[in-house]
Design a protein around this motif. Structure first.
Motif, PDB file in Angstrom:
ATOM      1  N   SER A  41      46.033  27.634  31.280  1.00  0.00           N
ATOM      2  CA  SER A  41      46.162  28.982  30.725  1.00  0.00           C
ATOM      3  C   SER A  41      46.979  29.932  31.606  1.00  0.00           C
ATOM      4  CB  SER A  41      44.776  29.590  30.505  1.00  0.00           C
ATOM      5  OG  SER A  41      44.133  29.819  31.754  1.00  0.00           O
ATOM      6  N   GLY A  42      47.073  29.621  32.894  1.00  0.00           N
ATOM      7  CA  GLY A  42      47.726  30.528  33.830  1.00  0.00           C
ATOM      8  C   GLY A  42      46.818  31.651  34.305  1.00  0.00           C
ATOM      9  N   ASP A  43      45.533  31.585  33.973  1.00  0.00           N
ATOM     10  CA  ASP A  43      44.555  32.605  34.361  1.00  0.00           C
ATOM     11  C   ASP A  43      43.879  32.191  35.667  1.00  0.00           C
ATOM     12  OD1 ASP A  43      42.419  34.333  34.708  1.00  0.00           O
ATOM     13  OD2 ASP A  43      41.690  34.172  32.648  1.00  0.00           O
ATOM     14  N   PHE A  44      44.395  32.732  36.761  1.00  0.00           N
ATOM     15  CA  PHE A  44      43.862  32.421  38.096  1.00  0.00           C
ATOM     16  C   PHE A  44      43.089  33.606  38.657  1.00  0.00           C
ATOM     17  CE2 PHE A  44      47.408  29.530  37.480  1.00  0.00           C
ATOM     18  CZ  PHE A  44      46.869  28.327  37.891  1.00  0.00           C
ATOM     19  N   HIS A  45      42.376  34.316  37.801  1.00  0.00           N
ATOM     20  CA  HIS A  45      41.604  35.485  38.233  1.00  0.00           C
ATOM     21  C   HIS A  45      40.662  35.068  39.368  1.00  0.00           C
ATOM     22  CE1 HIS A  45      38.801  38.841  38.202  1.00  0.00           C
ATOM     23  NE2 HIS A  45      39.706  39.509  37.501  1.00  0.00           N
ATOM     24  N   PRO A  46      40.516  35.919  40.386  1.00  0.00           N
ATOM     25  CA  PRO A  46      39.666  35.578  41.531  1.00  0.00           C
ATOM     26  C   PRO A  46      38.206  35.270  41.173  1.00  0.00           C
ATOM     27  CG  PRO A  46      41.032  37.472  42.048  1.00  0.00           C
ATOM     28  CD  PRO A  46      41.245  37.171  40.596  1.00  0.00           C
ATOM     29  N   LEU A  47      37.674  35.849  40.101  1.00  0.00           N
ATOM     30  CA  LEU A  47      36.296  35.527  39.725  1.00  0.00           C
ATOM     31  C   LEU A  47      36.132  34.067  39.315  1.00  0.00           C
ATOM     32  CD1 LEU A  47      35.232  38.685  37.699  1.00  0.00           C
ATOM     33  CD2 LEU A  47      34.462  37.994  39.978  1.00  0.00           C
ATOM     34  N   HIS A  48      37.238  33.440  38.913  1.00  0.00           N
ATOM     35  CA  HIS A  48      37.205  32.029  38.537  1.00  0.00           C
ATOM     36  C   HIS A  48      37.598  31.122  39.701  1.00  0.00           C
ATOM     37  CE1 HIS A  48      36.982  33.781  34.619  1.00  0.00           C
ATOM     38  NE2 HIS A  48      38.258  34.127  34.595  1.00  0.00           N
ATOM     39  N   MET A  49      38.511  31.619  40.552  1.00  0.00           N
ATOM     40  CA  MET A  49      39.151  30.731  41.519  1.00  0.00           C
ATOM     41  C   MET A  49      38.763  30.961  42.977  1.00  0.00           C
ATOM     42  SD  MET A  49      40.702  29.062  39.231  1.00  0.00           S
ATOM     43  CE  MET A  49      41.560  27.913  40.273  1.00  0.00           C
ATOM     44  N   SER A  50      38.321  32.152  43.328  1.00  0.00           N
ATOM     45  CA  SER A  50      38.061  32.473  44.733  1.00  0.00           C
ATOM     46  C   SER A  50      36.567  32.586  44.992  1.00  0.00           C
ATOM     47  CB  SER A  50      38.736  33.800  45.101  1.00  0.00           C
ATOM     48  OG  SER A  50      38.282  34.248  46.370  1.00  0.00           O
ATOM     49  N   GLU A  51      36.067  31.689  45.806  1.00  0.00           N
ATOM     50  CA  GLU A  51      34.651  31.742  46.160  1.00  0.00           C
ATOM     51  C   GLU A  51      34.314  33.044  46.889  1.00  0.00           C
ATOM     52  OE1 GLU A  51      31.444  28.522  47.340  1.00  0.00           O
ATOM     53  OE2 GLU A  51      33.239  27.993  46.224  1.00  0.00           O
ATOM     54  N   THR A  52      35.207  33.491  47.755  1.00  0.00           N
ATOM     55  CA  THR A  52      34.968  34.732  48.505  1.00  0.00           C
ATOM     56  C   THR A  52      34.897  35.925  47.569  1.00  0.00           C
ATOM     57  OG1 THR A  52      36.114  33.816  50.421  1.00  0.00           O
ATOM     58  CG2 THR A  52      35.830  36.205  50.355  1.00  0.00           C
ATOM     59  N   ALA A  53      35.886  36.073  46.700  1.00  0.00           N
ATOM     60  CA  ALA A  53      35.902  37.209  45.763  1.00  0.00           C
ATOM     61  C   ALA A  53      34.697  37.151  44.832  1.00  0.00           C
ATOM     62  CB  ALA A  53      37.195  37.217  44.963  1.00  0.00           C
ATOM     63  N   ALA A  54      34.368  35.973  44.351  1.00  0.00           N
ATOM     64  CA  ALA A  54      33.240  35.833  43.428  1.00  0.00           C
ATOM     65  C   ALA A  54      31.919  36.147  44.122  1.00  0.00           C
ATOM     66  CB  ALA A  54      33.223  34.431  42.832  1.00  0.00           C
ATOM     67  N   ASP A  55      31.766  35.693  45.362  1.00  0.00           N
ATOM     68  CA  ASP A  55      30.529  35.975  46.126  1.00  0.00           C
ATOM     69  C   ASP A  55      30.328  37.475  46.312  1.00  0.00           C
ATOM     70  OD1 ASP A  55      29.978  33.283  46.338  1.00  0.00           O
ATOM     71  OD2 ASP A  55      30.631  33.115  48.438  1.00  0.00           O
ATOM     72  N   GLU A  56      31.419  38.203  46.456  1.00  0.00           N
ATOM     73  CA  GLU A  56      31.350  39.652  46.684  1.00  0.00           C
ATOM     74  C   GLU A  56      31.267  40.447  45.382  1.00  0.00           C
ATOM     75  OE1 GLU A  56      34.812  40.385  49.065  1.00  0.00           O
ATOM     76  OE2 GLU A  56      33.970  39.338  50.810  1.00  0.00           O
ATOM     77  N   SER A  57      31.345  39.775  44.237  1.00  0.00           N
ATOM     78  CA  SER A  57      31.311  40.445  42.932  1.00  0.00           C
ATOM     79  C   SER A  57      29.867  40.647  42.466  1.00  0.00           C
ATOM     80  CB  SER A  57      32.056  39.607  41.886  1.00  0.00           C
ATOM     81  OG  SER A  57      31.275  38.479  41.507  1.00  0.00           O
ATOM     82  N   ASP A  58      29.728  41.333  41.372  1.00  0.00           N
ATOM     83  CA  ASP A  58      28.401  41.513  40.764  1.00  0.00           C
ATOM     84  C   ASP A  58      27.798  40.186  40.318  1.00  0.00           C
ATOM     85  OD1 ASP A  58      28.491  44.247  41.122  1.00  0.00           O
ATOM     86  OD2 ASP A  58      29.194  44.656  39.082  1.00  0.00           O
ATOM     87  N   PHE A  59      28.636  39.179  40.087  1.00  0.00           N
ATOM     88  CA  PHE A  59      28.147  37.883  39.624  1.00  0.00           C
ATOM     89  C   PHE A  59      27.595  37.033  40.764  1.00  0.00           C
ATOM     90  CE2 PHE A  59      31.653  38.984  36.632  1.00  0.00           C
ATOM     91  CZ  PHE A  59      30.844  39.332  35.565  1.00  0.00           C
ATOM     92  N   GLY A  60      28.115  37.226  41.970  1.00  0.00           N
ATOM     93  CA  GLY A  60      27.620  36.504  43.136  1.00  0.00           C
ATOM     94  C   GLY A  60      28.075  35.065  43.252  1.00  0.00           C
ATOM     95  N   GLU A  61      28.864  34.612  42.312  1.00  0.00           N
ATOM     96  CA  GLU A  61      29.379  33.241  42.332  1.00  0.00           C
ATOM     97  C   GLU A  61      30.535  33.133  41.348  1.00  0.00           C
ATOM     98  OE1 GLU A  61      26.492  30.387  40.702  1.00  0.00           O
ATOM     99  OE2 GLU A  61      25.552  32.066  39.662  1.00  0.00           O
ATOM    100  N   ARG A  62      31.287  32.034  41.459  1.00  0.00           N
ATOM    101  CA  ARG A  62      32.393  31.814  40.535  1.00  0.00           C
ATOM    102  C   ARG A  62      31.861  31.610  39.129  1.00  0.00           C
ATOM    103  NH1 ARG A  62      35.422  26.939  42.853  1.00  0.00           N
ATOM    104  NH2 ARG A  62      36.635  27.175  40.965  1.00  0.00           N
TER     105      ARG A  62
END
Length: 152
Positions: A41-62
């Motif tokens: 798809s070309g969708d490399f959003h950090p919430l899907h691809m970056s463990e660091t960014a996802a850990d720091e998000s409201d979701f807490g994980e990818r």
């Protein structure tokens, strides 16, 4: 009332409101799914691809791409009727996040049928995707289905 299967050869007149079809614990979303979908798809959003960014998000994980979850769910329950085709989707909502390792269950119900024109009928399916407890995704799939006496 249960639908006969997901792979039917039914005309519009044979499909009834209230029919259901479900698959339980059908497919687990993996890291490979997410990586492959990102590449496709070309969708490399950090919430899907970056463990660091996802850990720091409201979701807490990818989490999985909403469109990945939608695509998998559609493949699991779509009626593969050669007498019908997709007319589109309405009210598509990604209700809750889908972390890696989530196993999907999908429920489909015919919520509306009506004549569309002389040769086709319109059938609306309500989809609900769950992890067995929480709703993850909902939408309406609109199809057009050949009428038995088309062109008569």
């Amino acid at each position: 009332m249960s639908a006969p299967s997901k792979d039917t050869h039914r005309y519009f007149e044979e499909i009834e409101e209230g029919e259901t079809y479900s698959v339980e614990d059908a497919r687990t979303i993996t890291e490979a799914d997410i990586v492959n979908f990102a590449g496709l798809s070309g969708d490399f959003h950090p919430l899907h691809m970056s463990e660091t960014a996802a850990d720091e998000s409201d979701f807490g994980e990818r989490i999985a791409h909403g469109n990945l979850v939608f695509s998998v769910a559609e493949a699991l329950v779509a009626d593969m009727n050669p007498r019908s085709f997709s007319y589109g989707y309405d009210s598509l909502r990604f209700v809750n996040p889908v972390p890696i390792g989530t196993t999907l269950s999908v429920h489909r119900e015919v919520v509306e049928t009506e004549e569309y024109n002389d040769s086709l009928g319109r059938v609306v399916y309500q989809y609900e995707v769950t992890d067995g407890e929480e709703t993850l995704l909902v939408c309406e799939h609109i199809t057009l289905v050949e009428r038995r006496d088309a062109g008569a």
